[in-house]
Each structure stands twice: as structure tokens, then as C-alpha cells.
Design an enzyme around this catalytic site. Structure first.
Site, PDB file in Angstrom:
ATOM      1  N   SER A 265      56.770 -10.095  71.417  1.00 45.84           N
ATOM      2  CA  SER A 265      56.871 -11.032  72.535  1.00 45.84           C
ATOM      3  C   SER A 265      56.905 -10.287  73.860  1.00 45.84           C
ATOM      4  O   SER A 265      57.061  -9.062  73.907  1.00 45.84           O
ATOM      5  CB  SER A 265      58.139 -11.858  72.398  1.00 45.84           C
ATOM      6  OG  SER A 265      59.259 -11.052  72.724  1.00 45.84           O
ATOM      7  N   LYS A 266      56.771 -11.047  74.917  1.00 42.82           N
ATOM      8  CA  LYS A 266      56.823 -10.478  76.258  1.00 42.82           C
ATOM      9  C   LYS A 266      58.168  -9.788  76.476  1.00 42.82           C
ATOM     10  O   LYS A 266      58.244  -8.732  77.091  1.00 42.82           O
ATOM     11  CB  LYS A 266      56.617 -11.591  77.276  1.00 42.82           C
ATOM     12  CG  LYS A 266      56.814 -11.149  78.697  1.00 42.82           C
ATOM     13  CD  LYS A 266      56.371 -12.201  79.662  1.00 42.82           C
ATOM     14  CE  LYS A 266      57.272 -12.324  80.865  1.00 42.82           C
ATOM     15  NZ  LYS A 266      57.882 -11.105  81.361  1.00 42.82           N
TER      16      LYS A 266
END
Ligand code: GLU
Length: 509
Positions: A265-266
């Protein structure tokens, strides 16, 4: 659909934000598969969900693919036989298929309000049911054309009541998805819900629009992320309901966090300090900026090479692949089933490999831009020589400055630790003698300088290390840097002498 047909694949992102590297990998595999098979690669923008539309996202996707060298044959801005390639511009096209399904009794209209849907879920929850879907178990108790009848349905539609169109999932059927990566996947239809195909705002949902477009655009292979595998049975059913042959499916494994625990994920990128987007992205709502591979100084070919190997393996030890080599070697059978852990170190390793294989003058030109920003005017020849000296020590062009700033600016400070270890009481005297040796060298090339210094060291019976380390300290300001004799050669005799003098004057223990 036979394999003899021309391969047509698509990358079909929704413009809901920046393109994640997992999405870039999906695009890349589609591209490689198309090119390998002399096929066509299409970009289709799936923007039917107006609520999730993010301004700038489509432009970002297009620019991102361009930077990656993933060039589409058909798509927005390029056109093609099946245009338009933006679903919002194809809006009128989908309704007829929803109507076809309605007429065949394979879909129905549902008028349930959000409150009614919530109430149904709450009731089922309270009854202890693990399945709270709108489907075979529940549709008969809800507000839809199956329960109110055709006449009432027509009346309500004419009166302008908002409604959606839902697929009617068959009872007790086994739906088979033949996946090129996962093999045969069977799902019992009773586990599926009556998904909405058409929304009350007059737009199709992803499921309907996706199937209709894949069919109309004659897509032969749907290669997409594993997160879409749960939707695949519904899609297979829709193809069957509409009387169309389904394309081949290949669901790609996830890109995992570096520790392997879940999808990358970011936040992982922010936490561990690596980009998860190809290009920098500025969130239009918050103004937050997320960095990209391009801005971090990754070469496009290194980034693509790294990404290609996250999920696909060539079956050999080869790790460095140009795009053309990837096209030649790629095959879906060598895409693994299990997720691939992202490895930030390996990403840097790839960049280093590409960096060292690039020509010195090409790198020097890139470095010149950085130097210009630092107000350093210098010449390409000089910078090319510097680059050849330091590139082994750099992962990125932006590392060159840290490795070579002393070529452009004489040290004004000296590393205390190095002073403590290398600058002894007799060092200034030794450096003064060295200065005389240096001043006497006419042919100021590394080999000659070295020979003269060695001669001096031997004649005076002093330690090689004692001279060389102090010499390095006065030239670069610390204990780092490439070959010292080459540094001296590039600095030139006058500058070397100046630096020895400055060192003697400024370094004190
Ligand atoms: N629009 C979907 C997405 O955003 C496409 C999924 C598919 O390829 O079918 O990922």
C-alpha cells in the site's frame, strides 16, 4: 474464440487516483503479452463511477504509461476502430444490454431504498445468517419487479421512481472460470449476489460496462489483478447470459508488502521510504504529494525491469532485461500463483545496474543538469571523467553530487573522525614535503603521480597509509571517494597544491 485470432488485450483502470505500481505491472504484462503475440494493446478508461472520479487521475495514468514505455495501440488520444475508449463517452451503449437481460428474465428492476437495504441486512444479521446478500435467499422479500409484478414496475418507472437493474443469479449452478494462471476455479452460484448492473443514475456498473466493452472491443485475454478474481464468475455468467463467448482470463498475483503480510500500500511506501507510484502525485483534495519512481531518479528501463520480475520469472538466471527482451521472453505460464514481495533494495540494485551500464557522457549530461541547479558551471568533458570515476558508487544520478562535490568545491571543513585518526603531529611536515613532490611533476597523470609519491614514500621510509590518508583528507575533506591518484589528476596540479596548503593551514587536531 480461438487462439488463432489476433490477440487483443486491454488495461482498464478506473481514474480514481494515481496508478499504483501494481496497476503498472498489470499494464506491463498486458503490453508484453500483446507484443509477444503480435497483438494489440488497448487502454480503456473505466470511469462509470462518477462518485469515485478524481480529477487529474486519467492524465496521470496516461503520462505514467508513457513514461514507462508502455505504449497503447488503441485508447484515449490515439483512437482506434472501437472508439471511444472512455466509458463515460460510451454511456448510451450499455442500456440495451441491461434491457436485453431484463427481457430474457435474467435481470430485474429493484426499487429498494438505502434504508430498506440496510434493514434487510440488519434483519439477516439478527437472525444469525452469515449471508446477507441480495440474492436467491432474499430477493423475494424485497421491493423489485419480481415481487411487485410487471404492471406495477412499469407504473413506478413511468412515475420516475429511482431503480437499479440487478442480475438474477441462477440457483444451484456451478460456475467455472478457467484461469490461465490459477487453472480451473469453480464457484457455486448460490454464493453470488444479484449484483447491480445498471444504477439509478443511468450509468452501468463496472461489471456490465466491463463485459460489454470487452466483448465489443473483441478482447481475447483479460489479464488483470487477483482482486478481480471474485468478480470473474459473475462475468462468466454475464457472457453466458448475453450469448457471448468469454475471453480467456488470467488473474495476476498480488504485489505484497516487503514482509509479505498483505497487499503493498501507499502507507508501506511512506513508512519504508520507497515510491509506490510511477510518477509524483499531488492529491487534488489534500494537496499531499507522493513521490514517484521518476522523481526519485529511477531510470524508466530499470523500473520496468524490476517490475516485470515481480510475479513473472524467465526460468533462467537472467535478471537484466530490456523491454525488447521482456517481450521476447514473456509468457503467462511463467507468472506465479503466489504474491510477490516488493523489495526496495532490489529496486535500487536494478537502478544501479542500469546506471553503470549507461555511457559516461549520457550520465554526465544528466549530472550537468543537477550541477546547473547548484550554480556550477563546468564542462562536459570534465564531468564525463568524474562520472566514470564515481558511477560504481552510485545508485542514482542524484548520488553523483555526494560522491564528487569535492571536484567542484574545495573542502571547507574536514571530517573530525578522519582528522583524529589520520592527522598526526608530523603530518603537516609530511604534507609540505609532498607538496614539493607534486610541484615537481610535469606529466600530471595518475600513474605518474602515483610513481612519484611511492618513490617519495620509499626514500623517506614513511608509511604508505600515513601519506595517502592525509593526502585524501586534504583533497576531499574526508576519508571517502574514488581512486586518489585519479582525483588528483582531475583536480590538476595547481588545485592539488592549493588544497595541500589549505589543509596544512586549516586542519588542527
Ligand atoms: N476498472 C477496473 C480497475 O480499475 C478494471 C478491472 C478489469 O481489468 O477488469 O481495475
Amino acid at each position: 474464440m480461438t487462439d488463432k485470432q489476433n490477440v487483443r488485450v486491454r488495461f482498464a483502470p478506473s481514474p480514481t487516483g494515481p496508478l499504483h505500481i501494481g496497476g503498472v505491472r498489470t499494464a506491463l504484462y498486458n503490453y508484453l503479452f500483446a507484443k509477444k503475440n503480435n497483438g494489440t494493446f488497448i487502454l480503456r478508461i473505466e470511469d462509470t463511477d462518477q462518485n469515485r472520479y478524481v480529477p487529474g487521475a486519467e492524465e496521470y495514468i496516461i503520462e505514467g504509461l508513457k513514461w514507462c514505455g508502455i505504449i497503447y495501440d488503441e485508447g484515449p488520444g490515439v483512437g482506434g476502430k472501437y472508439e471511444p475508449y472512455r466509458q463515460s463517452e460510451r454511456k448510451e451503449l450499455y442500456r440495451q444490454y441491461a434491457e436485453q437481460l431484463l427481457n430474457q428474465g435474467k435481470a430485474y428492476c429493484a426499487f429498494d431504498t438505502a434504508e430498506e437495504l440496510d434493514a434487510m441486512r440488519e434483519r439477516l444479521k439478527a437472525e444469525g445468517s452469515s449471508n446477507q446478500q441480495y440474492g436467491a435467499q432474499t430477493r423475494h422479500g424485497m421491493n423489485n419487479s419480481l415481487t411487485i409484478g410487471d404492471e406495477e414496475t412499469k407504473k413506478r418507472i413511468d412515475a420516475g421512481d429511482p431503480f437499479v437493474i440487478r442480475i438474477k443469479i441462477p440457483d444451484h449452478e456451478t460456475i467455472v472460470v478457467n484461469d490461465l494462471i490459477r487453472g480451473r476455479v469453480e464457484v457455486q452460484s448460490d454464493l453470488l449476489d444479484d449484483k447491480v448492473l445498471f444504477k439509478s443514475d443511468g450509468m452501468p456498473t463496472y461489471h456490465l460496462a466491463n463485459i460489454v466493452d470487452d466483448h465489443l472491443m473483441e478482447i481475447t485475454h483479460v489479464i488483470r489483478g487477483e482482486e478481480w478474481l471474485p468478480s470473474a464468475p459473475l462475468h462468466v455468467l454475464l457472457y453466458k447470459y448475453l450469448g457471448w463467448e468469454a475471453p480467456h482470463f488470467a488473474h495476476l498475483p498480488l504485489l505484497l508488502k516487503p514482509d509479505g503480510n498483505g497487499k503493498l500500500s501507499k502507507r508501506d511506501g511512506d513508512r519504508l521510504g520507497f515510491p509506490v507510484f510511477p510518477l509524483q502525485w499531488k492529491d487534488p483534495k489534500t494537496g499531499d504529494i507522493s513521490t514517484g519512481y521518476r522523481e526519485e531518479g529511477y531510470f524508466q528501463d530499470a523500473f520496468i525491469n524490476m517490475l516485470a520480475l515481480l510475479g513473472w520469472n524467465p526460468g533462467t538466471e537472467q535478471e537484466i532485461f530490456s523491454m525488447d527482451e521482456l517481450i521476447k521472453s514473456f509468457s503467462i505460464d511463467r507468472v506465479g500463483k503466489s504474491g510477490s514481495k516488493f523489495d526496495a533494495q532490489k529496486a535500487k540494485w536494478f537502478n544501479h545496474q542500469y546506471l553503470i551500464s549507461k555511457a559516461d557522457d549520457e550520465l554526465a549530461n544528466l549530472f550537468m543538469a543537477d550541477l546547473k541547479n547548484r550554480n556550477i558551471n563546468t564542462d562536459l568533458n570534465f564531468v564525463t571523467k568524474i562520472v566514470s570515476l564515481v558511477k560504481e558508487r552510485a545508485e542514482f544520478v542524484k548520488d553523483f553530487w555526494g560522491q564528487s562535490s569535492f571536484f567542484f568545491e574545495a573542502p571547507t571543513t574536514y571530517e573530525p573522525k578522519v582528522i583524529k585518526k589520520r592527522w598526526k603531529e608530523n603530518t603537516p611536515g609530511m604534507m609540505n614535503e609532498l607538496k614539493v613532490v607534486i610541484a615537481g611533476i610535469d606529466d600530471f597523470r595518475a600513474e605518474v603521480i602515483k610513481a612519484e609519491i611511492v618513490k617519495f614514500i620509499e626514500a623517506n621510509e614513511i608509511g604508505m597509509g600515513a601519506v595517502m590518508n592525509a593526502f585524501r583528507l586534504v583533497l576531499v575533506g574526508g576519508g571517502f571517494g574514488p581512486d586518489l591518484m585519479k582525483i588528483a589528476e582531475l583536480l590538476g596540479k595547481d588545485e592539488v597544491i592549493k588544497r595541500i596548503e589549505a589543509g596544512i593551514e586549516n586542519i588542527s587536531r
